[in-house]
Motif scaffolding. Structure first.
Motif, PDB file in Angstrom:
ATOM      1  N   ILE A   1      -4.154  -2.063  18.434  1.00 51.95           N
ATOM      2  CA  ILE A   1      -5.151  -1.829  17.386  1.00 51.95           C
ATOM      3  C   ILE A   1      -5.870  -3.142  17.089  1.00 51.95           C
ATOM      4  N   GLY A   2      -7.036  -3.040  16.484  1.00 54.37           N
ATOM      5  CA  GLY A   2      -7.795  -4.213  16.074  1.00 54.37           C
ATOM      6  C   GLY A   2      -7.542  -4.553  14.613  1.00 54.37           C
ATOM      7  N   ALA A   3      -8.142  -5.641  14.175  1.00 54.40           N
ATOM      8  CA  ALA A   3      -7.945  -6.121  12.805  1.00 54.40           C
ATOM      9  C   ALA A   3      -8.433  -5.111  11.765  1.00 54.40           C
ATOM     10  N   SER A   4      -9.546  -4.436  12.024  1.00 52.64           N
ATOM     11  CA  SER A   4     -10.053  -3.466  11.039  1.00 52.64           C
ATOM     12  C   SER A   4      -9.117  -2.260  10.943  1.00 52.64           C
ATOM     13  N   GLN A   5      -8.564  -1.817  12.055  1.00 50.37           N
ATOM     14  CA  GLN A   5      -7.602  -0.718  12.018  1.00 50.37           C
ATOM     15  C   GLN A   5      -6.332  -1.142  11.284  1.00 50.37           C
ATOM     16  N   TYR A   6      -5.908  -2.375  11.520  1.00 51.59           N
ATOM     17  CA  TYR A   6      -4.733  -2.911  10.833  1.00 51.59           C
ATOM     18  C   TYR A   6      -4.945  -2.891   9.319  1.00 51.59           C
ATOM     19  N   ARG A   7      -6.097  -3.353   8.874  1.00 47.80           N
ATOM     20  CA  ARG A   7      -6.401  -3.361   7.433  1.00 47.80           C
ATOM     21  C   ARG A   7      -6.445  -1.935   6.872  1.00 47.80           C
ATOM     22  N   GLU A   8      -6.991  -1.012   7.666  1.00 40.64           N
ATOM     23  CA  GLU A   8      -7.048   0.377   7.215  1.00 40.64           C
ATOM     24  C   GLU A   8      -5.650   0.972   7.062  1.00 40.64           C
ATOM     25  N   ILE A   9      -4.762   0.674   8.004  1.00 37.84           N
ATOM     26  CA  ILE A   9      -3.376   1.158   7.907  1.00 37.84           C
ATOM     27  C   ILE A   9      -2.717   0.584   6.655  1.00 37.84           C
ATOM     28  N   LEU A  10      -2.899  -0.708   6.407  1.00 38.03           N
ATOM     29  CA  LEU A  10      -2.308  -1.323   5.212  1.00 38.03           C
ATOM     30  C   LEU A  10      -2.823  -0.657   3.940  1.00 38.03           C
ATOM     31  N   LYS A  11      -4.109  -0.326   3.920  1.00 39.00           N
ATOM     32  CA  LYS A  11      -4.669   0.342   2.747  1.00 39.00           C
ATOM     33  C   LYS A  11      -4.083   1.747   2.594  1.00 39.00           C
ATOM     34  N   LEU A  12      -3.957   2.470   3.705  1.00 34.89           N
ATOM     35  CA  LEU A  12      -3.346   3.806   3.649  1.00 34.89           C
ATOM     36  C   LEU A  12      -1.934   3.735   3.070  1.00 34.89           C
ATOM     37  N   ILE A  13      -1.172   2.773   3.527  1.00 39.02           N
ATOM     38  CA  ILE A  13       0.212   2.623   3.063  1.00 39.02           C
ATOM     39  C   ILE A  13       0.247   2.271   1.579  1.00 39.02           C
ATOM     40  N   ARG A  14      -0.651   1.400   1.164  1.00 39.69           N
ATOM     41  CA  ARG A  14      -0.694   0.992  -0.238  1.00 39.69           C
ATOM     42  C   ARG A  14      -1.054   2.176  -1.148  1.00 39.69           C
ATOM     43  N   LEU A  15      -1.959   3.049  -0.683  1.00 36.29           N
ATOM     44  CA  LEU A  15      -2.421   4.176  -1.495  1.00 36.29           C
ATOM     45  C   LEU A  15      -1.543   5.427  -1.373  1.00 36.29           C
ATOM     46  N   ALA A  16      -0.665   5.441  -0.406  1.00 35.79           N
ATOM     47  CA  ALA A  16       0.159   6.630  -0.143  1.00 35.79           C
ATOM     48  C   ALA A  16       1.040   6.980  -1.340  1.00 35.79           C
ATOM     49  N   GLN A  17       1.137   8.259  -1.590  1.00 38.36           N
ATOM     50  CA  GLN A  17       1.971   8.810  -2.652  1.00 38.36           C
ATOM     51  C   GLN A  17       3.267   9.342  -2.044  1.00 38.36           C
ATOM     52  N   PRO A  18       4.277   9.616  -2.865  1.00 43.68           N
ATOM     53  CA  PRO A  18       5.541  10.110  -2.322  1.00 43.68           C
ATOM     54  C   PRO A  18       5.387  11.288  -1.357  1.00 43.68           C
ATOM     55  N   ALA A  19       4.477  12.212  -1.631  1.00 43.67           N
ATOM     56  CA  ALA A  19       4.309  13.376  -0.752  1.00 43.67           C
ATOM     57  C   ALA A  19       3.930  12.981   0.671  1.00 43.67           C
ATOM     58  N   ASN A  20       3.274  11.848   0.830  1.00 41.82           N
ATOM     59  CA  ASN A  20       2.899  11.374   2.167  1.00 41.82           C
ATOM     60  C   ASN A  20       4.113  10.941   2.981  1.00 41.82           C
ATOM     61  N   PHE A  21       5.239  10.767   2.325  1.00 42.23           N
ATOM     62  CA  PHE A  21       6.454  10.306   2.986  1.00 42.23           C
ATOM     63  C   PHE A  21       7.429  11.452   3.264  1.00 42.23           C
ATOM     64  N   LYS A  22       6.911  12.663   3.256  1.00 41.33           N
ATOM     65  CA  LYS A  22       7.734  13.828   3.583  1.00 41.33           C
ATOM     66  C   LYS A  22       8.363  13.609   4.954  1.00 41.33           C
TER      67      LYS A  22
ATOM     68  N   LEU B   1       5.954  11.805   7.474  1.00 41.95           N
ATOM     69  CA  LEU B   1       4.664  12.390   7.826  1.00 41.95           C
ATOM     70  C   LEU B   1       3.606  11.295   7.983  1.00 41.95           C
ATOM     71  N   ILE B   2       3.589  10.326   7.095  1.00 40.45           N
ATOM     72  CA  ILE B   2       2.564   9.290   7.181  1.00 40.45           C
ATOM     73  C   ILE B   2       2.755   8.409   8.422  1.00 40.45           C
ATOM     74  N   ALA B   3       3.991   8.098   8.775  1.00 34.99           N
ATOM     75  CA  ALA B   3       4.225   7.315   9.990  1.00 34.99           C
ATOM     76  C   ALA B   3       3.796   8.112  11.215  1.00 34.99           C
ATOM     77  N   TYR B   4       4.106   9.392  11.220  1.00 33.50           N
ATOM     78  CA  TYR B   4       3.701  10.269  12.309  1.00 33.50           C
ATOM     79  C   TYR B   4       2.170  10.286  12.437  1.00 33.50           C
ATOM     80  N   GLU B   5       1.488  10.493  11.318  1.00 31.65           N
ATOM     81  CA  GLU B   5       0.022  10.572  11.345  1.00 31.65           C
ATOM     82  C   GLU B   5      -0.616   9.255  11.768  1.00 31.65           C
ATOM     83  N   ILE B   6      -0.067   8.143  11.316  1.00 30.55           N
ATOM     84  CA  ILE B   6      -0.610   6.841  11.729  1.00 30.55           C
ATOM     85  C   ILE B   6      -0.462   6.671  13.236  1.00 30.55           C
TER      86      ILE B   6
END
Length: 161
Positions: A94-115, A13-18
């Motif tokens: 994507i730009g550098a700020s979007q890249y950093r945002e994606i990395l933060k999303l991945i770091r904060l993601a919980q197991p449910a985000n990986f459905k 789900l998280i890869a899809y949403e990204i």
């Protein structure tokens, strides 16, 4: 090449949403024309569990349902999304700020985000987009696997099993 009209891919789900939010609804997918290759109903191809869409889906679902914070499958997906974001940054998608945002999303993601989600991809519209996976990258020497690097959202269905 097979004579199948449908390809299958298991994503999270998280890869899809990204892909939807950051990559203009363009998705990177690793797929196979067999939903459940080792099934007794499919004697033609043997894609092992590491590339079998059905096996991947249920393996990931077990970790998600268990809220497994140390899941090796989820950690592998995290790393893949990070590599994908780096690739999309390098491509200029994507730009550098979007890249950093994606990395933060991945770091904060919980197991449910990986459905898991199952992508069902009609073959005819994507024939020219299919790139055969090299022997060295396949899960098995004789498995039939493909990569579609830029699959538009309007060319597949995403379903939950």
């Amino acid at each position: 090449m097979n004579n199948k009209d449908i390809y299958y891919s298991c994503v999270t789900l998280i890869a899809y949403e990204i892909s939807q939010w950051f990559y203009n609804e363009i998705h990177y997918v690793w797929c196979t024309p067999y939903f459940d290759p080792p099934s007794r109903l499919n004697p033609y191809n043997s894609v092992p569990p590491s590339s079998n869409p059905r096996a991947l889906y249920w393996s990931l679902m077990k970790d998600v349902e268990a809220l497994d914070l140390h899941s090796s499958r989820i950690n592998t997906v995290r790393a893949g999304i990070q590599r994908g974001a780096a690739s999309r940054l390098h491509q200029g998608m994507i730009g550098a700020s979007q890249y950093r945002e994606i990395l933060k999303l991945i770091r904060l993601a919980q197991p449910a985000n990986f459905k898991p989600l199952m992508l069902v991809i009609p073959g005819a519209p994507v024939t020219a987009m299919l790139n055969a996976v090299t022997v060295a990258q396949r899960a098995s020497l004789f498995s039939e696997e493909y990569i579609i690097e830029s699959l538009p959202r309007n060319l597949f269905d995403a379903i939950e099993l």
